[in-house]
Design an enzyme around this catalytic site. Structure first.
Site, PDB file in Angstrom:
ATOM      1  N   PRO A  94      -6.255  27.729 -22.552  1.00  0.00           N
ATOM      2  CA  PRO A  94      -6.921  28.965 -22.937  1.00  0.00           C
ATOM      3  C   PRO A  94      -7.187  29.919 -21.781  1.00  0.00           C
ATOM      4  CG  PRO A  94      -8.454  27.124 -23.043  1.00  0.00           C
ATOM      5  CD  PRO A  94      -7.100  26.552 -22.812  1.00  0.00           C
ATOM      6  N   TYR A 147      -8.886  34.116  -9.974  1.00  0.00           N
ATOM      7  CA  TYR A 147      -7.568  33.662 -10.422  1.00  0.00           C
ATOM      8  C   TYR A 147      -6.392  34.436  -9.829  1.00  0.00           C
ATOM      9  CZ  TYR A 147     -10.438  31.204 -13.794  1.00  0.00           C
ATOM     10  OH  TYR A 147     -11.383  30.395 -14.372  1.00  0.00           O
ATOM     11  N   ALA A 176     -10.381  25.607 -19.565  1.00  0.00           N
ATOM     12  CA  ALA A 176     -11.704  25.071 -19.884  1.00  0.00           C
ATOM     13  C   ALA A 176     -11.648  23.816 -20.756  1.00  0.00           C
ATOM     14  CB  ALA A 176     -12.545  26.148 -20.567  1.00  0.00           C
ATOM     15  N   HIS A 231     -12.541  20.314 -19.325  1.00  0.00           N
ATOM     16  CA  HIS A 231     -13.919  19.864 -19.181  1.00  0.00           C
ATOM     17  C   HIS A 231     -14.597  19.549 -20.509  1.00  0.00           C
ATOM     18  CE1 HIS A 231     -12.896  21.786 -15.440  1.00  0.00           C
ATOM     19  NE2 HIS A 231     -12.811  22.942 -16.050  1.00  0.00           N
ATOM     20  N   ASP A 233      -6.951  12.285 -24.493  1.00  0.00           N
ATOM     21  CA  ASP A 233      -6.304  11.219 -25.257  1.00  0.00           C
ATOM     22  C   ASP A 233      -4.820  11.500 -25.457  1.00  0.00           C
ATOM     23  OD1 ASP A 233      -8.706   9.837 -25.469  1.00  0.00           O
ATOM     24  OD2 ASP A 233      -9.059  10.390 -27.564  1.00  0.00           O
ATOM     25  N   GLU A 242      -2.140  17.425 -13.294  1.00  0.00           N
ATOM     26  CA  GLU A 242      -3.195  18.360 -13.686  1.00  0.00           C
ATOM     27  C   GLU A 242      -3.339  19.411 -12.589  1.00  0.00           C
ATOM     28  OE1 GLU A 242      -8.035  18.303 -14.384  1.00  0.00           O
ATOM     29  OE2 GLU A 242      -6.946  16.410 -14.380  1.00  0.00           O
ATOM     30  N   HIS A 266      -5.229  23.192 -11.389  1.00  0.00           N
ATOM     31  CA  HIS A 266      -6.244  24.231 -11.566  1.00  0.00           C
ATOM     32  C   HIS A 266      -6.048  25.271 -10.479  1.00  0.00           C
ATOM     33  CE1 HIS A 266      -8.285  21.872 -14.567  1.00  0.00           C
ATOM     34  NE2 HIS A 266      -8.120  20.830 -13.769  1.00  0.00           N
ATOM     35  N   ILE A 267      -6.090  26.515 -10.861  1.00  0.00           N
ATOM     36  CA  ILE A 267      -5.880  27.615  -9.925  1.00  0.00           C
ATOM     37  C   ILE A 267      -7.062  27.723  -8.964  1.00  0.00           C
ATOM     38  CG2 ILE A 267      -5.640  30.130  -9.748  1.00  0.00           C
ATOM     39  CD1 ILE A 267      -4.163  29.907 -12.538  1.00  0.00           C
ATOM     40  N   SER A 268      -8.263  27.640  -9.506  1.00  0.00           N
ATOM     41  CA  SER A 268      -9.463  27.717  -8.669  1.00  0.00           C
ATOM     42  C   SER A 268      -9.881  26.313  -8.236  1.00  0.00           C
ATOM     43  CB  SER A 268     -10.603  28.390  -9.441  1.00  0.00           C
ATOM     44  OG  SER A 268     -11.030  27.555 -10.512  1.00  0.00           O
ATOM     45  N   ARG A 272     -17.235  25.347  -8.303  1.00  0.00           N
ATOM     46  CA  ARG A 272     -17.681  26.200  -9.401  1.00  0.00           C
ATOM     47  C   ARG A 272     -18.827  25.533 -10.150  1.00  0.00           C
ATOM     48  NH1 ARG A 272     -12.895  28.596 -12.613  1.00  0.00           N
ATOM     49  NH2 ARG A 272     -14.570  29.991 -13.228  1.00  0.00           N
ATOM     50  N   ARG A 279     -17.758  22.126 -14.715  1.00  0.00           N
ATOM     51  CA  ARG A 279     -16.325  22.107 -14.395  1.00  0.00           C
ATOM     52  C   ARG A 279     -15.938  20.934 -13.491  1.00  0.00           C
ATOM     53  NH1 ARG A 279     -14.168  26.991 -16.236  1.00  0.00           N
ATOM     54  NH2 ARG A 279     -15.686  28.680 -16.311  1.00  0.00           N
TER      55      ARG A 279
END
Length: 140
Positions: free
Chosen positions: A9, A22, A75, A78, A85, A96, A98-100, A105, A109
């Site tokens: 998302p 971002y 999001a 988290h 699953d 996995e 993540h940009i940030s 944060r 998160r």
């Protein structure tokens, strides 16, 4: 090598949403760059703001000829036990991304329902995290 990048998302808003967090580049522009830089890797891309669609895409990818998945669940990382699953239920290795830097944060998160089932986690390197994931997967 055939890799699926799966974004969750709000990642459709890259380049517009919170550029200080971002970055200012759209994912479409970055994807063009990534494909040109890594021509030996077939990169397919899917983005959805809907949790169930991301789960369905993970299941579908398991039946296709992907060697790996790079997943930025946004999001949902988290909050979604179901997405965790789904990653646990497939046989394709998942990185996995993540940009940030999620650890820099909000506290909520700091929890990931995906990390336990991923072969690795890359966080805080901006869009470069996708390329780093590709590099790891290509030498794995």
């Amino acid at each position: 090598m055939k890799v699926l990048i799966l974004n969750g998302p709000n990642l459709n808003l890259l380049g517009k949403r919170e550029p200080e967090v971002y970055g200012a580049e759209s994912f479409d522009d970055y994807l063009k760059f990534l494909r040109a830089k890594l021509p030996h890797i077939t990169i397919e891309y899917y983005q959805s703001n809907v949790e169930g669609e991301l789960i369905n895409r993970l299941h579908q990818a398991n039946d296709e000829e992907y060697q790996a998945i790079i997943l930025n669940a946004g999001a949902y990382t988290h909050t979604s036990v179901a997405l965790g699953d789904a990653v646990a239920g497939i046989s394709i290795p998942v990185v996995e991304v993540h940009i940030s830097n999620v650890m820099d944060r909000e506290e909520f998160r700091h929890v990931s329902y995906i990390s336990k089932h991923a072969v690795g986690v890359i966080s805080g390197f901006g869009l470069l995290g996708y390329e780093l994931g590709m590099h790891y997967l290509s030498i794995r």
